[in-house]
Design a protein around this motif. Sequence first.
Motif, PDB file in Angstrom:
ATOM      1  N   SER A  78      41.939  32.056  40.481  1.00  0.00           N
ATOM      2  CA  SER A  78      42.268  30.872  41.396  1.00  0.00           C
ATOM      3  C   SER A  78      41.716  31.274  42.929  1.00  0.00           C
ATOM      4  CB  SER A  78      43.779  30.608  41.374  1.00  0.00           C
ATOM      5  OG  SER A  78      44.211  29.576  42.303  1.00  0.00           O
ATOM      6  N   SER A  79      42.138  32.439  43.370  1.00  0.00           N
ATOM      7  CA  SER A  79      41.531  32.805  44.670  1.00  0.00           C
ATOM      8  C   SER A  79      40.072  32.757  44.815  1.00  0.00           C
ATOM      9  CB  SER A  79      42.076  34.018  45.006  1.00  0.00           C
ATOM     10  OG  SER A  79      43.426  33.815  45.268  1.00  0.00           O
ATOM     11  N   LEU A  80      39.314  33.483  43.802  1.00  0.00           N
ATOM     12  CA  LEU A  80      37.929  33.584  43.743  1.00  0.00           C
ATOM     13  C   LEU A  80      37.309  31.994  43.786  1.00  0.00           C
ATOM     14  CD1 LEU A  80      37.432  36.283  41.200  1.00  0.00           C
ATOM     15  CD2 LEU A  80      36.963  36.433  43.805  1.00  0.00           C
ATOM     16  N   ASN A  81      38.135  31.257  42.888  1.00  0.00           N
ATOM     17  CA  ASN A  81      37.602  29.982  43.005  1.00  0.00           C
ATOM     18  C   ASN A  81      37.616  29.058  44.412  1.00  0.00           C
ATOM     19  OD1 ASN A  81      36.553  27.492  41.600  1.00  0.00           O
ATOM     20  ND2 ASN A  81      38.710  26.904  41.225  1.00  0.00           N
ATOM     21  N   ALA A  82      38.998  29.221  44.875  1.00  0.00           N
ATOM     22  CA  ALA A  82      39.191  28.771  46.063  1.00  0.00           C
ATOM     23  C   ALA A  82      38.111  29.244  47.192  1.00  0.00           C
ATOM     24  CB  ALA A  82      40.468  29.023  46.659  1.00  0.00           C
ATOM     25  N   LEU A  83      37.611  30.523  47.039  1.00  0.00           N
ATOM     26  CA  LEU A  83      36.710  31.071  47.881  1.00  0.00           C
ATOM     27  C   LEU A  83      35.329  30.785  47.699  1.00  0.00           C
ATOM     28  CD1 LEU A  83      38.085  34.623  48.103  1.00  0.00           C
ATOM     29  CD2 LEU A  83      38.206  33.041  50.052  1.00  0.00           C
ATOM     30  N   GLY A  84      35.092  30.111  46.672  1.00  0.00           N
ATOM     31  CA  GLY A  84      33.861  29.711  46.070  1.00  0.00           C
ATOM     32  C   GLY A  84      32.949  30.910  45.862  1.00  0.00           C
ATOM     33  N   VAL A  85      33.568  32.218  45.277  1.00  0.00           N
ATOM     34  CA  VAL A  85      32.541  33.209  44.843  1.00  0.00           C
ATOM     35  C   VAL A  85      32.816  33.524  43.325  1.00  0.00           C
ATOM     36  CG1 VAL A  85      32.494  34.086  47.119  1.00  0.00           C
ATOM     37  CG2 VAL A  85      34.520  34.695  45.691  1.00  0.00           C
ATOM     38  N   ASP A  86      32.134  34.494  42.889  1.00  0.00           N
ATOM     39  CA  ASP A  86      32.502  34.955  41.419  1.00  0.00           C
ATOM     40  C   ASP A  86      33.160  36.177  41.271  1.00  0.00           C
ATOM     41  OD1 ASP A  86      31.083  32.629  40.295  1.00  0.00           O
ATOM     42  OD2 ASP A  86      29.095  33.742  40.558  1.00  0.00           O
ATOM     43  N   ALA A  87      33.007  36.874  42.164  1.00  0.00           N
ATOM     44  CA  ALA A  87      33.523  38.257  42.549  1.00  0.00           C
ATOM     45  C   ALA A  87      33.748  38.776  43.911  1.00  0.00           C
ATOM     46  CB  ALA A  87      32.752  39.264  41.750  1.00  0.00           C
ATOM     47  N   VAL A  88      34.669  39.713  44.143  1.00  0.00           N
ATOM     48  CA  VAL A  88      34.911  40.334  45.428  1.00  0.00           C
ATOM     49  C   VAL A  88      34.850  41.770  45.238  1.00  0.00           C
ATOM     50  CG1 VAL A  88      36.187  38.405  46.405  1.00  0.00           C
ATOM     51  CG2 VAL A  88      37.258  40.231  45.245  1.00  0.00           C
ATOM     52  N   ASP A  89      34.368  42.585  46.204  1.00  0.00           N
ATOM     53  CA  ASP A  89      34.497  43.896  46.152  1.00  0.00           C
ATOM     54  C   ASP A  89      35.752  44.650  45.902  1.00  0.00           C
ATOM     55  OD1 ASP A  89      32.842  46.522  46.740  1.00  0.00           O
ATOM     56  OD2 ASP A  89      34.486  46.834  48.389  1.00  0.00           O
ATOM     57  N   THR A  90      36.697  44.183  46.360  1.00  0.00           N
ATOM     58  CA  THR A  90      38.097  44.767  46.211  1.00  0.00           C
ATOM     59  C   THR A  90      39.184  43.859  46.144  1.00  0.00           C
ATOM     60  OG1 THR A  90      37.568  46.641  47.735  1.00  0.00           O
ATOM     61  CG2 THR A  90      39.723  46.396  47.257  1.00  0.00           C
ATOM     62  N   ILE A  91      40.277  44.093  45.244  1.00  0.00           N
ATOM     63  CA  ILE A  91      41.463  43.254  45.158  1.00  0.00           C
ATOM     64  C   ILE A  91      42.473  44.107  45.467  1.00  0.00           C
ATOM     65  CG2 ILE A  91      43.034  41.817  43.619  1.00  0.00           C
ATOM     66  CD1 ILE A  91      40.395  40.604  42.473  1.00  0.00           C
ATOM     67  N   LEU A  92      43.435  43.841  46.250  1.00  0.00           N
ATOM     68  CA  LEU A  92      44.741  44.735  46.677  1.00  0.00           C
ATOM     69  C   LEU A  92      45.794  43.828  46.287  1.00  0.00           C
ATOM     70  CD1 LEU A  92      43.945  45.888  50.395  1.00  0.00           C
ATOM     71  CD2 LEU A  92      43.746  47.267  48.429  1.00  0.00           C
ATOM     72  N   VAL A  93      46.950  44.683  45.759  1.00  0.00           N
ATOM     73  CA  VAL A  93      48.216  44.008  45.465  1.00  0.00           C
ATOM     74  C   VAL A  93      49.204  44.095  47.000  1.00  0.00           C
ATOM     75  CG1 VAL A  93      50.687  44.386  44.356  1.00  0.00           C
ATOM     76  CG2 VAL A  93      48.219  44.551  43.058  1.00  0.00           C
ATOM     77  N   HIS A  94      49.482  42.974  47.314  1.00  0.00           N
ATOM     78  CA  HIS A  94      50.184  42.868  48.587  1.00  0.00           C
ATOM     79  C   HIS A  94      51.805  43.463  48.167  1.00  0.00           C
ATOM     80  CE1 HIS A  94      51.858  41.689  52.439  1.00  0.00           C
ATOM     81  NE2 HIS A  94      52.688  41.096  51.910  1.00  0.00           N
ATOM     82  N   ASP A  95      52.275  44.358  49.224  1.00  0.00           N
ATOM     83  CA  ASP A  95      53.388  44.906  49.007  1.00  0.00           C
ATOM     84  C   ASP A  95      53.937  45.307  47.667  1.00  0.00           C
ATOM     85  OD1 ASP A  95      56.121  45.542  49.928  1.00  0.00           O
ATOM     86  OD2 ASP A  95      56.783  43.569  50.493  1.00  0.00           O
ATOM     87  N   TRP A  96      53.245  46.568  47.419  1.00  0.00           N
ATOM     88  CA  TRP A  96      53.434  47.050  46.175  1.00  0.00           C
ATOM     89  C   TRP A  96      55.043  47.682  45.828  1.00  0.00           C
ATOM     90  CZ3 TRP A  96      51.176  48.325  41.441  1.00  0.00           C
ATOM     91  CH2 TRP A  96      51.771  49.586  41.109  1.00  0.00           C
ATOM     92  N   ASP A  97      55.430  48.006  46.830  1.00  0.00           N
ATOM     93  CA  ASP A  97      56.843  48.582  46.798  1.00  0.00           C
ATOM     94  C   ASP A  97      57.936  47.436  46.572  1.00  0.00           C
ATOM     95  OD1 ASP A  97      55.750  51.096  47.838  1.00  0.00           O
ATOM     96  OD2 ASP A  97      56.118  50.348  49.911  1.00  0.00           O
ATOM     97  N   ALA A  98      57.648  46.196  46.748  1.00  0.00           N
ATOM     98  CA  ALA A  98      58.587  45.204  46.258  1.00  0.00           C
ATOM     99  C   ALA A  98      58.459  44.923  44.916  1.00  0.00           C
ATOM    100  CB  ALA A  98      58.208  43.883  47.139  1.00  0.00           C
ATOM    101  N   LEU A  99      57.605  45.511  44.157  1.00  0.00           N
ATOM    102  CA  LEU A  99      57.325  45.170  42.601  1.00  0.00           C
ATOM    103  C   LEU A  99      58.462  46.017  41.868  1.00  0.00           C
ATOM    104  CD1 LEU A  99      53.538  44.736  42.127  1.00  0.00           C
ATOM    105  CD2 LEU A  99      55.395  42.805  42.364  1.00  0.00           C
ATOM    106  N   SER A 100      59.230  45.503  41.025  1.00  0.00           N
ATOM    107  CA  SER A 100      59.825  46.634  39.900  1.00  0.00           C
ATOM    108  C   SER A 100      58.857  47.430  39.233  1.00  0.00           C
ATOM    109  CB  SER A 100      60.864  45.724  38.907  1.00  0.00           C
ATOM    110  OG  SER A 100      59.968  45.074  37.918  1.00  0.00           O
ATOM    111  N   GLN A 101      59.393  48.345  38.744  1.00  0.00           N
ATOM    112  CA  GLN A 101      58.596  49.466  37.657  1.00  0.00           C
ATOM    113  C   GLN A 101      57.732  48.764  36.798  1.00  0.00           C
ATOM    114  OE1 GLN A 101      61.272  52.631  36.664  1.00  0.00           O
ATOM    115  NE2 GLN A 101      60.696  53.737  38.327  1.00  0.00           N
ATOM    116  N   GLY A 102      58.786  47.689  36.048  1.00  0.00           N
ATOM    117  CA  GLY A 102      57.867  46.878  35.046  1.00  0.00           C
ATOM    118  C   GLY A 102      56.778  46.028  35.527  1.00  0.00           C
ATOM    119  N   GLN A 103      57.080  45.432  36.624  1.00  0.00           N
ATOM    120  CA  GLN A 103      56.114  44.678  37.342  1.00  0.00           C
ATOM    121  C   GLN A 103      54.837  45.457  37.653  1.00  0.00           C
ATOM    122  OE1 GLN A 103      58.802  43.154  40.439  1.00  0.00           O
ATOM    123  NE2 GLN A 103      58.794  40.860  39.681  1.00  0.00           N
TER     124      GLN A 103
END
Length: 128
Positions: free
Chosen positions: A12-37
């Motif tokens: 969805s984000s790539l589509n909104a940006l109008g690109v097929d791929a990006v160099d890097t994708i980061l997870v924001h606020d990793w620490d807020a996720l549970s271990q399962g997440q």
Amino acid sequence: MGASPVEEQARSSLNALGVDAVDTILVHDWDALSQGQQASTVDGLDRLVDAGLTERVGVSVYDAEGIRSACAVFGERGTRLGALQVPANPIDRRLDESHDVLELAAEGVHVVVRSVFLQGVLLSSVNE
């Protein structure tokens, strides 16, 4: 197997940006996720690399504990941690000489520093 929530969000984000791929994708606020997440997110990130939607995946963390957590989960899931975003500014220097950061950088992990201007807060006007 259908697309994971991570893959759906990335596409969805790539589509909104109008690109097929990006160099890097980061997870924001990793620490807020549970271990399962965290585990399911890493599995989804691995699929993004396999699908050619990104070259590398990583996380945004706040401290050394977050770095160690990410390294552990990525290692357990067999996914390469390719990027790490950490805080640093003239006031927050806690990770400047972190052995974890230095070791990851030596292994080729892209280390990115979040805005030295506290993500624009220091430069925004009162009316914004």
